[in-house]
Motif scaffolding. Structure first.
Motif, PDB file in Angstrom:
ATOM      1  N   LEU A 560      35.010  39.199  43.318  1.00  0.00           N
ATOM      2  CA  LEU A 560      34.374  38.882  44.601  1.00  0.00           C
ATOM      3  C   LEU A 560      33.942  40.104  45.418  1.00  0.00           C
ATOM      4  O   LEU A 560      32.793  40.153  45.871  1.00  0.00           O
ATOM      5  CB  LEU A 560      35.304  38.015  45.463  1.00  0.00           C
ATOM      6  CG  LEU A 560      35.279  36.509  45.233  1.00  0.00           C
ATOM      7  CD1 LEU A 560      36.059  35.822  46.333  1.00  0.00           C
ATOM      8  CD2 LEU A 560      33.858  35.974  45.191  1.00  0.00           C
ATOM      9  N   GLY A 597      32.178  35.652  38.395  1.00  0.00           N
ATOM     10  CA  GLY A 597      32.157  35.402  39.824  1.00  0.00           C
ATOM     11  C   GLY A 597      30.726  35.172  40.263  1.00  0.00           C
ATOM     12  O   GLY A 597      29.793  35.618  39.593  1.00  0.00           O
ATOM     13  N   VAL A 599      28.154  34.456  44.018  1.00  0.00           N
ATOM     14  CA  VAL A 599      28.007  34.305  45.457  1.00  0.00           C
ATOM     15  C   VAL A 599      26.651  33.663  45.718  1.00  0.00           C
ATOM     16  O   VAL A 599      25.654  34.026  45.091  1.00  0.00           O
ATOM     17  CB  VAL A 599      28.073  35.674  46.177  1.00  0.00           C
ATOM     18  CG1 VAL A 599      27.710  35.521  47.646  1.00  0.00           C
ATOM     19  CG2 VAL A 599      29.457  36.281  46.049  1.00  0.00           C
ATOM     20  N   ALA A 688      31.062  30.910  47.452  1.00  0.00           N
ATOM     21  CA  ALA A 688      31.343  31.744  46.285  1.00  0.00           C
ATOM     22  C   ALA A 688      32.281  31.012  45.346  1.00  0.00           C
ATOM     23  O   ALA A 688      32.839  29.950  45.688  1.00  0.00           O
ATOM     24  CB  ALA A 688      31.972  33.062  46.723  1.00  0.00           C
ATOM     25  N   GLU A 690      34.856  31.739  41.499  1.00  0.00           N
ATOM     26  CA  GLU A 690      35.263  32.620  40.416  1.00  0.00           C
ATOM     27  C   GLU A 690      35.880  31.755  39.319  1.00  0.00           C
ATOM     28  O   GLU A 690      36.672  30.854  39.607  1.00  0.00           O
ATOM     29  CB  GLU A 690      36.270  33.657  40.929  1.00  0.00           C
ATOM     30  CG  GLU A 690      36.306  34.900  40.088  1.00  0.00           C
ATOM     31  CD  GLU A 690      37.040  36.064  40.764  1.00  0.00           C
ATOM     32  OE1 GLU A 690      37.101  37.129  40.154  1.00  0.00           O
ATOM     33  OE2 GLU A 690      37.558  35.906  41.878  1.00  0.00           O
TER      34      GLU A 690
END
Lengths: 805, 387
Positions: A560, A597, A599, A688, A690
């Motif tokens: 992140l 990950g 975003v 976001a 992950e």
């Protein structure tokens, strides 16, 4: 390692021209990094004489010169140099010449109203040195009108070669000449070592550290006059970028570059008592020639007298006892330092020097006496004085290395067949001695038998790097030329190529390309982040001892932070919509784990003529990505459970994890926690997620065959239910309950509406679910449908749900 | 049977002038002409429907005429029937044709009314991309799969034994200074933990874990404490290793030639092998590839010694040092092989023309979209590994 062509030719008798020499150097492993002839840029600069010098009518600091540059037409030149005067012979740049230091093209001009043609130059303007106090002053007899560079011997190409760490012998011009001679580019000139008739006993030196300094040879020379080096020596040193200092110092530098033999000279007047090589003492300090003070310790070898340390052995001399113009008696040190010790000391002190570079690679241990004689001879010739006898303290490691070698090895390892005689010639020309027999046929009791060659090759003392037969193959092949190695196909396995990627790689490939297909762009971020960033995602397990900066210090525990930083950079650039992902490792205390990950920030969709206002992302966009990417990774998406317990990086009420069973977390996602968004300087809605690829169970490969399947003959039936449930009941729980009400008939349950407000009791919500029923052999009867409905309602009731009227 | 009857209801159509049940041939012809003209002139489907009812509806004029045929004798019917049947067929066909025409016209009008500006923009959704480093790694994997090389991986946080010692780089070796190593302070006994400076430790791990013959490539991130215009503290390498019997420098040369030709998809790739030094190989070879200056850009291909050409260093390689083979527990008299390593980022730059390494790790969406690859640009042997 730099040297000039003329310097090389003092050791190598050759007819080869420069291009041939350059090609040969690279071919034998002495890669040419650059070649430059300083004369090329000085072609338009001539020797000229100032005939007259008058004050400039408009400026105190300028003079108007008349300059004769040899063509019979003296030119008027305006000059600001304080040393410009009638009679001075200097270097003149004619109209059209380009000044090397600044690229200026000289042309006829007017300076404060006075015409000026060309320029009298300083050393700095011609890039020949740093002096800029005035214009160059040449000897009065210098031939006016001649090309300056040619007259000054500057027409001498400077060659810069890269020397690999194994080739100390080529950190001297002579070693390079030897290699070129072996390549067939000429003959190595014999070196004549002067015989010094020493007068008086040698200096009082000894080694108390035979481990670090096994041999310490020295002579003194008494009655020397130090001063400027002769022109030829200064010119060569300058050409390769070494600043001439004084004759005594220049001699040591010259011999180091010429023969690869570092030396040190001490001013005897500064020494008290015997000069001893010994281990450093804790806390002992020495001010080195570079002006810095170093603290040595007992693992380091130093050269000291009764009072002080004068030298960090084999690395750098001390400021205090170095030769100066006042020096009249010098001690010349020619020692052997153990390479490993030098390397350790150099690393500890982070101190590099030309001497260290040579000693840590291993200088020729058999060249101490000769090196000392050559140095003493040169001192006497250039500075006068009388040399003492030599003191030889300790013994350098001289045991010759012998390698057993079969010339057939060359073909076996390098794949190139070099005749034994040629191999022998190459080895001998490099200084190896070769004894023993080549492979041959022998008739034993009349039967022909092939006997392998068996050479005993003695390695020259200057080749510390050679200690096995592959080294000899390498020597032969590099001199023969790698272009002679035949290109030989690797044997090929029959059939088409087999799958070779690892399961992790296949998984990553599918995830990567799915993400890209879904509109995300792949970024690659640093594996290390700042401590603060690491702390924001739970802290890292690995912190670098020597980070390149505070921003790149901790191995990331999560993908992140890197993505959020990249998001901020994109926001700063005005990107309206940001969809980024990265596939890489997280670094845990126990192992490195693969993760993806992503975003999503800014606009999900821009304002449009159809869609109206721009839309932002929501937590459900993150959830959708997580599920899609988990599916691509081969996770059993239908079996995953959503728990609302994502890490502290996320909004506590708008995030979740997807788990396989209660413990195995496969992914987390949600709206970024506002304080984390603030920390990274992000604005607007940022979501976001992950995915922890290492947690996804490997799919068992059961062959290509799928489970048998035939589409049902009868069409599925859909029924809608709306339940009023307490606000706290999670939609997923109700859907699962409904789906489980009749495991045989219900194949799908999908929530399609959620409603609170008029008609729904306070603290409750209405959830509408579409249930898909799949009949088997025959259609459902009304009784069956009623029974299923009852079961669905009953299942919902267990969660406090009532059928909405 | 219904009783015979004439139409007694007043007809709405023009046929109502014919009040007799029976008509003469002339009258039928006139009736037909009148009806067909009316049908052809019907402007709406409603008008057409009224005409249909008036003509062939239950009480229509044509229906009425048809009904007169019932009571007739066979001879009479034979004489009077055909014109009436003809009338019915003609009217029916005309009605159908007119109906189709009206519907067609109505559809055309509707479509014309529905016309919109198709130059308006359509939203095709977001466009994602694959990073060039990933793409090039996939390309390399594909090429080496065809040469029989499997993929191997190893940790990035390594110990000094795997990264240096086993690779014949002892602690005091000057070569350690060539590697600007990142170290960690937390060290298990006897080990110094560090970030691997090259992918070569994977060689060691593979040789220790796997029985020869071995053919592997090992792509991954590597780290050096170095940062300037052409160096980043993190970059990507790919390592190759072959351990077998009778492997020579000649095999290495062929493998590198074959790989570079496949990667750049050019037959005119010229390699220059230079003797060099790596502690873990002997002999050691550095490999340059020839380029040609084309519009100021270095384009890989051609002889680097030709005018306008030059050489770019792309690979380090050599025959695996016997000490390394020994350190991995194999017998160097039995097993021999080669290894090579190259920068993936650099290969990507040379092939696709990027000139700033630092941009690789900046995550600039504009750069990623420009230099990135579409999800479906999957490198394959059949489709070519370049995209």
């Amino acid at each position: 390692m730099k040297f000039t062509l003329s310097w090389l030719k003092t050791h190598l008798a050759t007819d080869a021209d420069l291009p041939m020499i350059l090609k040969a150097l690279t071919d034998i492993g002495l890669e040419v990094e650059g070649v430059e002839n300083p004369a090329e840029k000085l072609g338009a600069f001539k020797i000229a004489k100032v005939l007259s010098a008058e004050r400039h009518p408009q400026a105190d600091k300028l003079q108007v010169l008349t300059v004769d540059h040899g063509d019979g037409n003296p030119l008027q030149v305006v000059c600001g140099a304080p040393n410009a005067r009638a009679g001075l012979v200097g270097v003149f740049g004619v109209e059209g010449a380009v000044v090397p230091a600044n690229g200026m093209v000289l042309k006829k001009t007017a300076i404060r109203g006075v015409e000026s043609n060309g320029m009298m130059c300083s050393f700095r303007e011609l890039e020949l040195g740093d002096e800029h106090d005035g214009i160059i002053e040449l000897a009065a007899h210098a031939p006016v009108g001649q090309n300056y560079a040619a007259w000054a011997g500057l027409d001498d190409p400077v060659i810069d070669v890269s020397i690999t760490p194994n080739r100390q012998d080529c950190m001297g011009v002579r070693g390079i000449a030897r290699d070129l001679a072996a390549k067939g580019l000429g003959t190595l000139n014999a070196i004549v070592v002067p015989v010094i008739e020493g007068v008086g006993p040698g200096p009082d030196v000894r080694t108390d550290d035979p481990e670090g300094c096994p041999a310490f040879f020295a002579r003194t020379v008494t009655g020397v006059t130090n001063g400027q080096s002769p022109e030829w020596m200064a010119r060569r040193l300058k050409a390769i970028g070494q600043k001439p200092i004084s004759t005594l110092v220049d001699i040591t530098n010259y011999i180091m570059i010429d023969l690869g033999r570092p030396l040190h000279v001490y001013d005897m007047a500064m020494l008290k008592g015997p000069l001893v090589a010994r281990k450093g003492r804790s806390g002992e300090q020495v001010l080195a020639l570079n002006g810095k003070t170093y603290t040595v310790d007992p693992t380091m070898t130093v050269i000291a007298d009764d009072e002080a340390v004068h030298d960090i052995g084999g690395i750098m001399g001390g400021e205090h006892s170095g030769a100066t113009d006042a020096t009249t008696q010098v001690l010349i040190e020619c020692a052997y330092f153990t390479p490993e010790h030098i390397a350790m000391t150099g690393q500890k002190l982070t101190l590099t020097s030309d001497a260290r570079g040579r000693f840590e690679r291993g200088v020729d241990p058999a060249f101490l006496d000769d090196g000392l004689s050559i140095a003493a001879d040169l001192v006497m010739k250039l500075c006068g004085g009388t040399a003492s006898e030599a003191t030889r303290a300790g013994q350098p490691p001289l045991t010759p290395k012998k390698v057993s070698y079969d010339p057939a090895r060359c073909l076996g390892l390098a794949g190139v067949d070099v005749p034994a005689a040629e191999q022998k010639r190459i080895l001998q020309s490099l200084g190896f001695t070769v004894e023993g027999d080549e492979s041959r046929v022998e008739y034993q009791d009349g039967m022909p038998v092939s006997i392998a060659g068996d050479w005993t090759v003695t390695v020259p003392t200057w080749r510390r790097d050679v200690d096995g037969w592959p080294d000899l193959v390498e020597e032969v092949v590099r001199i023969v030329g790698l272009d002679h190695v035949p290109s030989t196909p690797l044997p090929r396995e029959p059939g088409v190529a087999r799958p070779t990627a690892t399961p992790e790689q296949l998984m990553e490939r599918r995830v990567r390309r799915t993400a890209a297909a879904r509109g995300l762009s792949e970024a690659i971020n640093w594996s290390f982040i700042s401590e603060k960033e690491a702390a924001s995602v739970g802290g890292g397990a690995w912190t670098l001892a020597n980070p390149i900066s505070e921003d790149l210090k901790v191995m990331r525990p999560s993908l992140l932070p890197g993505l959020l930083s990249a998001t901020r950079r994109n926001m700063d650039r005005g990107a309206p919509s940001i969809r980024l992902f990265e596939l890489g490792r997280r670094y845990g205390a126990d192992k490195e784990r693969a993760a993806v990950g992503f975003v999503l920030a800014g606009e999900k969709a821009p304002r449009g003529w159809q869609s109206g206002k721009a839309q932002g992302f929501t937590a459900f966009d993150a959830k959708a990505e997580v599920i899609a990417l988990l599916g691509a990774a081969g996770a059993p998406v239908a079996n995953l459970q959503n728990f609302g317990e994502a890490s502290a990086a996320y909004h506590p009420g708008q995030s979740g994890t997807l788990r396989l069973g209660p413990k195995v977390v496969l992914a987390e996602y949600g709206v970024l926690h506002p304080s984390l968004a603030k920390q990274f300087g992000l604005t607007g809605m940022v979501v976001a997620g992950e995915i922890f690829l290492d947690a996804i169970p490997a799919r068992r490969k059961t062959g290509f065959m799928r489970a048998p399947y035939a589409p049902p003959a009868l069409q599925a039936v859909k029924r809608d239910f709306a339940f009023i449930v307490p606000e706290a009941v999670e939609a997923d729980a109700l859907v699962r309950a409904v789906k489980g009400a009749d495991k045989k008939a219900i194949v799908e349950a999908r929530l399609f509406d959620i409603f609170t407000g008029a008609g729904v009791e306070e603290g409750h919500k209405s959830l509408a679910i579409e249930v898909t029923l799949q009949p088997g052999e025959k259609s459902f009867s009304q009784e069956e449908l009623d029974a299923i409905s009852t079961a669905v309602v009953k299942a919902a009731a267990k969660l406090g749900g009532t059928l909405r009227g | 049977m219904p009783p015979f009857s004439c139409s007694s209801r007043p007809a709405k159509a023009r046929g109502d002038t014919f009040t007799h049940c029976e008509k003469t041939m002339t009258e039928i012809s006139a009736l037909k002409a009148g009806l067909l003209a009316d049908i052809d002139a019907a402007a709406t489907t409603d008008a057409l429907e009224a005409l249909r009812v008036g003509a062939i509806g239950k009480n229509g004029v044509v229906t009425g005429l048809l009904k007169t045929l019932g009571p007739m004798s066979a001879e009479e019917r034979l004489e009077k029937g055909p014109p009436i049947q003809d009338l019915r067929e003609a009217v029916t066909a005309a009605l159908a044709a007119r109906k189709a025409a009206l519907e067609e016209a109505a559809l055309t009008a509707k479509l014309a009314a529905e016309r919109i500006d198709m130059t308006l923009p359509a939203d095709i959704g977001p466009q994602g991309s694959v990073h060039p480093v990933s793409q090039v790694m996939d390309e390399l994997t594909e090429i080496f799969a065809d040469l029989g090389f499997s993929v191997a991986t190893g940790p990035e946080i390594e110990d000094d034994w795997h990264n240096f010692t086993a690779l014949n780089i002892p602690e005091t070796h000057p070569a350690r200074a060539m590697h600007d190593t990142f170290y960690f302070p937390q060290n298990p006994p006897g080990k110094a933990m560090l970030l691997r400076t090259h992918t070569s430790p994977v060689q060691i791990r593979t040789m220790k874990d796997q029985e020869p013959p071995i053919r592997i490539i090992a792509p991954g991130r590597v780290y050096r404490s170095d940062s300037d215009a052409t160096h980043t503290p993190m970059f990507h390498q790919i390592e190759g290793l072959v351990i077998d019997k009778g492997i020579t420098l000649g095999h290495l040369k062929w493998t590198l030639e074959t790989f570079l030709k496949a990667f750049f998809e050019r037959e005119d790739i010229v390699l220059r092998l230079r003797p060099s030094y790596f502690p873990f190989t002997e002999p050691s070879v550095e490999v340059d590839v020839g380029y040609t200056l084309t519009n100021g850009q270095r384009v890989i291909g051609g002889d680097g010694d030709a005018p306008g050409g030059g050489w770019l260093e792309v690979l380090g390689s050599g025959m695996v040092n016997r000490r390394v083979i020994e350190a991995c527990g194999l017998d160097p008299d039995e097993w021999q092989g080669f290894a090579f390593g190259t920068g993936v980022d650099r290969l990507a730059m040379l092939k696709y023309g990027m000139n700033d390494l630092r941009a690789f790790f900046d995550g600039d969406l504009r750069w990623l979209r420009h230099y990135g690859f579409s999800a479906l640009d999957v490198p394959t042997l059949s489709g070519g590994v370049g995209a």
